[in-house]
Design a protein around this motif. Structure first.
Motif, PDB file in Angstrom:
ATOM      1  N   ALA A 151       9.557  -2.792  11.107  1.00  0.00           N
ATOM      2  CA  ALA A 151       8.659  -3.539  11.981  1.00  0.00           C
ATOM      3  C   ALA A 151       8.213  -2.682  13.148  1.00  0.00           C
ATOM      4  CB  ALA A 151       9.360  -4.802  12.498  1.00  0.00           C
ATOM      5  N   ASN A 152       7.030  -3.027  13.699  1.00  0.00           N
ATOM      6  CA  ASN A 152       6.487  -2.359  14.878  1.00  0.00           C
ATOM      7  C   ASN A 152       6.381  -0.852  14.675  1.00  0.00           C
ATOM      8  OD1 ASN A 152       7.972  -4.971  16.000  1.00  0.00           O
ATOM      9  ND2 ASN A 152       6.332  -4.443  17.441  1.00  0.00           N
ATOM     10  N   ASN A 153       5.747  -0.462  13.572  1.00  0.00           N
ATOM     11  CA  ASN A 153       5.435   0.929  13.326  1.00  0.00           C
ATOM     12  C   ASN A 153       3.928   1.064  13.129  1.00  0.00           C
ATOM     13  OD1 ASN A 153       7.884   2.942  13.001  1.00  0.00           O
ATOM     14  ND2 ASN A 153       8.591   0.967  12.237  1.00  0.00           N
ATOM     15  N   ASP A 154       3.504   2.072  12.421  1.00  0.00           N
ATOM     16  CA  ASP A 154       2.080   2.335  12.213  1.00  0.00           C
ATOM     17  C   ASP A 154       1.794   2.435  10.714  1.00  0.00           C
ATOM     18  OD1 ASP A 154      -0.538   2.764  13.037  1.00  0.00           O
ATOM     19  OD2 ASP A 154      -0.315   4.939  13.051  1.00  0.00           O
ATOM     20  N   ILE A 155       2.314   1.465   9.955  1.00  0.00           N
ATOM     21  CA  ILE A 155       2.212   1.479   8.495  1.00  0.00           C
ATOM     22  C   ILE A 155       1.035   0.616   8.065  1.00  0.00           C
ATOM     23  CG2 ILE A 155       3.412   0.939   6.349  1.00  0.00           C
ATOM     24  CD1 ILE A 155       6.036   1.347   7.843  1.00  0.00           C
ATOM     25  N   LEU A 190      17.271  -4.233  -3.029  1.00  0.00           N
ATOM     26  CA  LEU A 190      16.757  -4.573  -1.703  1.00  0.00           C
ATOM     27  C   LEU A 190      16.417  -6.057  -1.643  1.00  0.00           C
ATOM     28  CD1 LEU A 190      16.016  -3.148   0.996  1.00  0.00           C
ATOM     29  CD2 LEU A 190      13.651  -3.103   0.161  1.00  0.00           C
ATOM     30  N   LEU A 191      17.026  -6.752  -0.685  1.00  0.00           N
ATOM     31  CA  LEU A 191      16.826  -8.195  -0.532  1.00  0.00           C
ATOM     32  C   LEU A 191      15.897  -8.551   0.615  1.00  0.00           C
ATOM     33  CD1 LEU A 191      20.505  -9.457  -1.002  1.00  0.00           C
ATOM     34  CD2 LEU A 191      18.736  -9.187  -2.742  1.00  0.00           C
ATOM     35  N   ASN A 192      15.870  -7.742   1.651  1.00  0.00           N
ATOM     36  CA  ASN A 192      15.120  -8.081   2.861  1.00  0.00           C
ATOM     37  C   ASN A 192      14.298  -6.869   3.288  1.00  0.00           C
ATOM     38  OD1 ASN A 192      14.246  -9.382   5.245  1.00  0.00           O
ATOM     39  ND2 ASN A 192      15.918  -8.468   6.405  1.00  0.00           N
ATOM     40  N   LEU A 193      13.001  -7.082   3.498  1.00  0.00           N
ATOM     41  CA  LEU A 193      12.093  -6.027   3.956  1.00  0.00           C
ATOM     42  C   LEU A 193      11.236  -6.588   5.070  1.00  0.00           C
ATOM     43  CD1 LEU A 193      10.876  -3.207   3.718  1.00  0.00           C
ATOM     44  CD2 LEU A 193       9.355  -4.083   1.934  1.00  0.00           C
ATOM     45  N   ASN A 194      11.274  -5.954   6.236  1.00  0.00           N
ATOM     46  CA  ASN A 194      10.539  -6.402   7.415  1.00  0.00           C
ATOM     47  C   ASN A 194       9.439  -5.394   7.726  1.00  0.00           C
ATOM     48  OD1 ASN A 194       9.603  -7.417   9.823  1.00  0.00           O
ATOM     49  ND2 ASN A 194      11.599  -7.556  10.817  1.00  0.00           N
ATOM     50  N   LEU A 195       8.200  -5.826   7.558  1.00  0.00           N
ATOM     51  CA  LEU A 195       7.030  -4.993   7.874  1.00  0.00           C
ATOM     52  C   LEU A 195       6.124  -5.681   8.891  1.00  0.00           C
ATOM     53  CD1 LEU A 195       6.009  -3.564   4.380  1.00  0.00           C
ATOM     54  CD2 LEU A 195       6.822  -2.280   6.337  1.00  0.00           C
ATOM     55  N   VAL A 218      -0.943  -3.744   7.854  1.00  0.00           N
ATOM     56  CA  VAL A 218      -1.111  -4.100   6.453  1.00  0.00           C
ATOM     57  C   VAL A 218      -2.204  -5.156   6.319  1.00  0.00           C
ATOM     58  CG1 VAL A 218       0.068  -4.922   4.380  1.00  0.00           C
ATOM     59  CG2 VAL A 218       1.320  -3.590   6.074  1.00  0.00           C
ATOM     60  N   THR A 219      -3.090  -4.961   5.340  1.00  0.00           N
ATOM     61  CA  THR A 219      -4.157  -5.919   5.064  1.00  0.00           C
ATOM     62  C   THR A 219      -3.875  -6.610   3.721  1.00  0.00           C
ATOM     63  OG1 THR A 219      -5.576  -4.331   3.908  1.00  0.00           O
ATOM     64  CG2 THR A 219      -5.746  -4.421   6.321  1.00  0.00           C
ATOM     65  N   GLU A 220      -4.867  -7.343   3.239  1.00  0.00           N
ATOM     66  CA  GLU A 220      -4.699  -8.048   1.972  1.00  0.00           C
ATOM     67  C   GLU A 220      -4.535  -7.094   0.799  1.00  0.00           C
ATOM     68  OE1 GLU A 220      -6.695 -12.254   1.712  1.00  0.00           O
ATOM     69  OE2 GLU A 220      -8.191 -10.829   2.475  1.00  0.00           O
ATOM     70  N   ARG A 221      -4.999  -5.884   0.944  1.00  0.00           N
ATOM     71  CA  ARG A 221      -4.808  -4.899  -0.126  1.00  0.00           C
ATOM     72  C   ARG A 221      -3.328  -4.588  -0.310  1.00  0.00           C
ATOM     73  NH1 ARG A 221      -5.388   0.896   0.324  1.00  0.00           N
ATOM     74  NH2 ARG A 221      -5.516   1.864  -1.742  1.00  0.00           N
ATOM     75  N   GLY A 222      -2.629  -4.319   0.764  1.00  0.00           N
ATOM     76  CA  GLY A 222      -1.187  -4.098   0.666  1.00  0.00           C
ATOM     77  C   GLY A 222      -0.439  -5.356   0.280  1.00  0.00           C
ATOM     78  N   LEU A 223      -0.923  -6.507   0.743  1.00  0.00           N
ATOM     79  CA  LEU A 223      -0.308  -7.777   0.369  1.00  0.00           C
ATOM     80  C   LEU A 223      -0.394  -7.998  -1.138  1.00  0.00           C
ATOM     81  CD1 LEU A 223       0.860 -10.594   1.030  1.00  0.00           C
ATOM     82  CD2 LEU A 223      -1.483 -11.345   1.462  1.00  0.00           C
ATOM     83  N   ARG A 260      -2.670  -7.467   9.602  1.00  0.00           N
ATOM     84  CA  ARG A 260      -4.099  -7.747   9.506  1.00  0.00           C
ATOM     85  C   ARG A 260      -4.389  -8.602   8.280  1.00  0.00           C
ATOM     86  NH1 ARG A 260      -6.422  -1.711  11.175  1.00  0.00           N
ATOM     87  NH2 ARG A 260      -5.336  -1.607  13.192  1.00  0.00           N
ATOM     88  N   ILE A 261      -3.605  -9.639   8.120  1.00  0.00           N
ATOM     89  CA  ILE A 261      -3.741 -10.559   6.996  1.00  0.00           C
ATOM     90  C   ILE A 261      -4.170 -11.904   7.551  1.00  0.00           C
ATOM     91  CG2 ILE A 261      -2.549 -11.665   5.076  1.00  0.00           C
ATOM     92  CD1 ILE A 261      -0.582  -9.337   5.092  1.00  0.00           C
ATOM     93  N   PRO A 262      -5.284 -12.454   7.107  1.00  0.00           N
ATOM     94  CA  PRO A 262      -5.698 -13.771   7.623  1.00  0.00           C
ATOM     95  C   PRO A 262      -4.714 -14.849   7.213  1.00  0.00           C
ATOM     96  CG  PRO A 262      -7.101 -13.082   5.790  1.00  0.00           C
ATOM     97  CD  PRO A 262      -6.253 -11.897   6.149  1.00  0.00           C
ATOM     98  N   PRO A 263      -4.427 -15.796   8.090  1.00  0.00           N
ATOM     99  CA  PRO A 263      -3.440 -16.843   7.756  1.00  0.00           C
ATOM    100  C   PRO A 263      -3.889 -17.741   6.616  1.00  0.00           C
ATOM    101  CG  PRO A 263      -4.539 -17.326   9.841  1.00  0.00           C
ATOM    102  CD  PRO A 263      -4.960 -15.945   9.453  1.00  0.00           C
ATOM    103  N   THR A 264      -5.186 -17.765   6.323  1.00  0.00           N
ATOM    104  CA  THR A 264      -5.693 -18.609   5.234  1.00  0.00           C
ATOM    105  C   THR A 264      -5.767 -17.861   3.905  1.00  0.00           C
ATOM    106  OG1 THR A 264      -7.963 -18.025   5.846  1.00  0.00           O
ATOM    107  CG2 THR A 264      -7.013 -20.011   6.843  1.00  0.00           C
ATOM    108  N   SER A 265      -5.138 -16.702   3.816  1.00  0.00           N
ATOM    109  CA  SER A 265      -5.214 -15.900   2.597  1.00  0.00           C
ATOM    110  C   SER A 265      -4.492 -16.605   1.450  1.00  0.00           C
ATOM    111  CB  SER A 265      -4.585 -14.518   2.836  1.00  0.00           C
ATOM    112  OG  SER A 265      -4.462 -13.803   1.637  1.00  0.00           O
ATOM    113  N   PRO A 266      -5.149 -16.788   0.289  1.00  0.00           N
ATOM    114  CA  PRO A 266      -4.452 -17.396  -0.856  1.00  0.00           C
ATOM    115  C   PRO A 266      -3.286 -16.544  -1.351  1.00  0.00           C
ATOM    116  CG  PRO A 266      -6.836 -17.403  -1.177  1.00  0.00           C
ATOM    117  CD  PRO A 266      -6.561 -16.534   0.002  1.00  0.00           C
TER     118      PRO A 266
END
Length: 465
Positions: free
Chosen positions: A236-240, A382-387, A392-397, A430-436
């Motif tokens: 978290a809180n990096n430049d990824i 790996l069980l938990n990943l915090n980014l 990150v945008t919808e492409r990474g999502l 950078r992911i919109p909250p309304t993203s399907p």
């Protein structure tokens, strides 16, 4: 460093630690010649607001509160105990004051004497890369130490990876706010796993509030390819951005082995086959008579000496008659080993007992062939990943969604204890909250937290809020 070691040796000769930090620490500081000795105090328990209205404080209470408030900024060592016994210290906290060589030499004698010490928290103590090896040696002498929090200690040269070697016993490591960049991330990724070594003790790693970009995230992802011990990772809180997120997501799903990994896999299979062929003399004779049941490629090389011996034919006939009397024993033993069932004899499974206790090498996991490549199932440990708080945008999502859907398709992982990712934090990206896709991701993940929150993780969430 030499002066610190010399003074530490002199202190060890003159004073024997008792296991009471309140007594040992000031005594050793005085013997070394430290003028301003920090106090050793008990760590205050967390306070909660009372339901009733508090009474009007007296003047003495007000003065005590003011003194306690400003004493926080004075150098001290806070101790957290397991119970009321003063020798039951389980955690030590040093916050906001610089540790010099003499002080580190004193701590190198006091802390190993604490038999129940499990955690060391160092926040903004001015650690340098020159003192880090001495700190690592100190921690190695604490037999029960499993948690190290080293936060707010940026180093000009990358050296934090030395705390994560294959011989490390740390289970929880927090390196928040240490200005870790891509060069340090590359060494940290190599400490997680390479073809020749892997860290098997580290369970959680916190790398939040640093300067890791997509390149550094790729190095971390490469270290996760062959690591099966890490359960929780915080970036978290990096430049990824999307490129780094995609590299991390690719590790969670099936991936093709590289040429170097293929060579190492064949070598491990050969070693495994040779180990099985040397288990017992009777099993070796049985395997030489039935080469088709062997799993390795080197075992047939042992067949010519067994077949082309110089013993006369008259001596071979009695042996064949004896083998004809018990023709089914070797196949039964091999079938029992293939089904992981204990055979009737009690002496046969003993050579395989250590192998059952040790985790299998990730390169020996069950693989499949696809278009000339060998595909492994991916990292499901790996069980938990915090980014959270990245780019990150919808492409990474979408890459994470595809990896999670692939993990969900296998309801029962073939390797016990590898359930796949259960918690993925992508807030404040950078992911919109309304993203399907984000809604679909929330449906795949369980609502509860798969891991109990450690103290460092709770502080991290408070700072993030």
């Amino acid at each position: 460093m030499k002066s610190m070691e010399r003074k530490a040796e002199q202190g060890a000769e003159e004073y024997q630690c008792t296991g009471l930090l309140e007594q040992d620490f000031p005594e050793l500081c005085a013997r070394v010649g430290i003028a301003s000795i920090p106090k050793v105090t008990l760590r205050p328990s967390p306070s909660f607001p009372a339901d009733e209205e508090p009474a009007e404080p007296t003047l003495a209470e007000v003065l005590a509160r003011i003194q306690h408030k400003y004493s926080y900024f004075q150098p001290c060592i806070q101790v957290e105990r397991e119970h009321e016994d003063p020798r039951s210290a389980r955690a030590v906290f040093l916050r906001g004051w610089k540790i010099e060589e003499d002080m580190l030499g004193v701590l190198s004698q006091c802390l190993p004497a604490l038999a129940g010490l499990q955690a060391v928290h160092l926040w903004k103590v001015g650690l340098t890369e020159r003192l880090l090896p001495a700190l690592a040696a100190l921690l190695a002498r604490c037999p029960r130490l499993r948690t190290l929090s080293l936060e707010g200690n940026p180093l000009p040269e990358p050296a934090f990876h030395t705390l994560m070697g294959s011989d490390s016993t740390l289970a929880h490591l927090s390196l928040r706010n240490n200005s870790i960049g891509d060069a340090a991330a590359r060494l940290i990724g190599q400490s997680l796993s390479t073809l020749s070594s892997s860290n098997r003790s580290l369970v959680s790693l916190v790398l939040s509030f640093n300067r890791i970009s997509d390149l550094g995230a790729g190095y971390i992802a490469k270290g996760l390819r062959l690591n099966r011990s890490l359960l929780s990772l915080s970036l978290a809180n990096n430049d990824i951005g999307d490129a780094g997120a995609i590299r991390l997501a690719e590790v969670l799903g099936p991936f093709a082995l590289t040429h170097a990994e293929m060579v190492e896999r064949r070598r491990l299979l050969l070693v495994e086959a040779l180990g099985r062929s040397r288990m017992t003399p009777k099993e070796t004779e049985g395997q030489s008579e039935h080469p088709s049941s062997l799993r390795g490629t080197a075992a047939p090389d042992k067949l010519p000496p067994a077949k082309h011996g110089k013993t006369p034919a008259k001596k071979k006939e009695p042996l064949r008659k004896e083998e004809a009397r018990h023709p089914k024993k070797p196949p039964e033993l091999r079938a029992a080993r293939g089904r992981d069932v204990k055979p009737s004899g009690q002496e046969k499974p003993s050579p395989e007992a250590p192998d059952l206790a040790e985790p299998p090498h990730p390169l020996l996991e069950e693989a499949r062939q696809h278009q000339g490549s060998v595909i492994l199932p991916g990292n499901r440990a790996l069980l938990n990943l915090n980014l959270s708080h990245n780019r990150v945008t919808e492409r990474g999502l979408g890459a994470f969604l595809a990896a999670l859907e692939g993990q969900q398709r296998e309801k029962k992982p073939k390797v016990p204890g590898q359930q796949g990712l259960l918690c993925l934090s992508l807030e404040k990206n950078r992911i919109p909250p309304t993203s399907p896709a984000f809604a679909r991701l929330q449906e795949l993940l369980p609502p509860q937290d798969p891991l109990p929150k450690a103290q460092g993780q709770e502080e991290e969430q408070e700072l993030g809020a």
